[in-house]
Design a protein around this motif. Structure first.
Motif, PDB file in Angstrom:
ATOM      1  N   LEU A  25       0.856  -1.123   0.096  1.00  0.00           N
ATOM      2  CA  LEU A  25      -0.125   0.079   0.139  1.00  0.00           C
ATOM      3  C   LEU A  25       0.957   1.152  -0.011  1.00  0.00           C
ATOM      4  O   LEU A  25       1.950   1.066   0.622  1.00  0.00           O
ATOM      5  CB  LEU A  25      -0.859   0.169   1.202  1.00  0.00           C
ATOM      6  N   GLU A  29      -3.487   5.308  -0.123  1.00  0.00           N
ATOM      7  CA  GLU A  29      -4.706   4.397  -0.040  1.00  0.00           C
ATOM      8  C   GLU A  29      -4.685   3.809   1.525  1.00  0.00           C
ATOM      9  O   GLU A  29      -5.771   3.547   1.932  1.00  0.00           O
ATOM     10  CB  GLU A  29      -3.968   3.183  -0.765  1.00  0.00           C
ATOM     11  N   ARG A  32      -7.067   6.321   2.828  1.00  0.00           N
ATOM     12  CA  ARG A  32      -8.372   6.409   2.581  1.00  0.00           C
ATOM     13  C   ARG A  32      -8.929   5.118   3.227  1.00  0.00           C
ATOM     14  O   ARG A  32     -10.186   5.245   3.633  1.00  0.00           O
ATOM     15  CB  ARG A  32      -8.302   5.846   0.961  1.00  0.00           C
TER      16      ARG A  32
END
Length: 175
Positions: A25, A29, A32
Motif C-alpha cells: 500500500l 491508500e 483512504r
C-alpha cells in the motif's frame, strides 16, 4: 538498559512504514481505508507525532494485514513505551528541546568532536555556567536551569549500563 521514548517512537514509525510497504500500500491508500487524511499516515511514518495512540496503531496493523498476535503485541508494547515521557521531558521540558537527549539516553556509543569547548557530557557546573554566560544574554535563572540540565544529562555516564563515550577534543578547547 534504560530506554528512550524518543527512540521507541522512531522504531515504531519505521516498523509501521515497513508493514505498509509489505502490504503493498502507499500512504494515500492506507489513509483512504482508514478514513484519515493522507498527511496523518505520512506524519506517523516520519515520526512527526508526539504520543501515538494505541487505537491508531491497532487500526494501522489491521489495514496492513498484520495478524500474527506476537508481532501485534510487540508493536502495541512499543507504542505504549513510546507514549511515556523521558526524565528530561518531566524535569527540563522548558530547557531541553529536540531529540538529542532522547537519542543520547538509549545510545550504546557516543562519539563527539569538539574544537572550541569541552564536550557537554564532560563539563563541570562552573564551566557550563561560563559557556552559557558567554554565549548569550540571558537571566541568571536561565543560566542555572541550563546548567542543571547539562549536569542531569551527564547521568548517562554514571548509570549501570553507560554508553561507551569517545571524545576528540582540540587542544584549543583544553587550553
Amino acid at each position: 538498559m534504560a530506554y528512550s521514548p524518543t527512540v521507541r517512537r522512531r522504531r515504531l514509525s519505521n516498523a509501521l512504514r515497513q508493514f505498509r510497504e509489505t502490504a503493498g500500500l502507499d500512504s494515500k491508500e492506507a489513509a483512504r481505508r482508514l478514513g484519515w487524511q493522507p498527511s496523518k499516515v505520512t506524519r506517523i511514518e516520519r515520526d512527526e507525532w508526539r504520543r501515538p495512540t494505541i487505537n491508531d496503531v491497532m487500526d494501522l496493523l489491521d489495514v496492513y494485514g498484520v495478524t500474527d498476535e506476537t508481532r501485534r503485541q510487540a508493536i502495541i508494547a512499543l507504542a505504549r513505551e513510546s507514549r511515556r515521557r523521558g526524565w528530561w521531558e518531566e524535569e527540563f521540558k522548558d530547557i531541553l528541546g529536540g531529540a538529542l537527549v532522547g537519542l543520547e539516553w538509549e545510545a550504546s556509543e557516543i562519539q563527539t568532536f569538539e574544537a572550541m569547548l569541552i564536550p557537554g557530557l564532560l563539563q563541570t557546573a562552573d564551566y557550563a555556567r561560563a559557556v552559557f554566560k558567554g554565549g548569550r544574554v540571558m537571566e541568571r535563572g536561565d543560566i542555572e536551569r541550563l546548567t542543571e540540565a547539562r549536569l542531569a544529562r551527564q547521568r548517562i555516564l554514571d548509570r549501570e549500563d553507560p554508553p561507551s563515550f569517545w571524545a576528540v577534543i582540540d587542544e584549543a578547547a583544553l587550553r
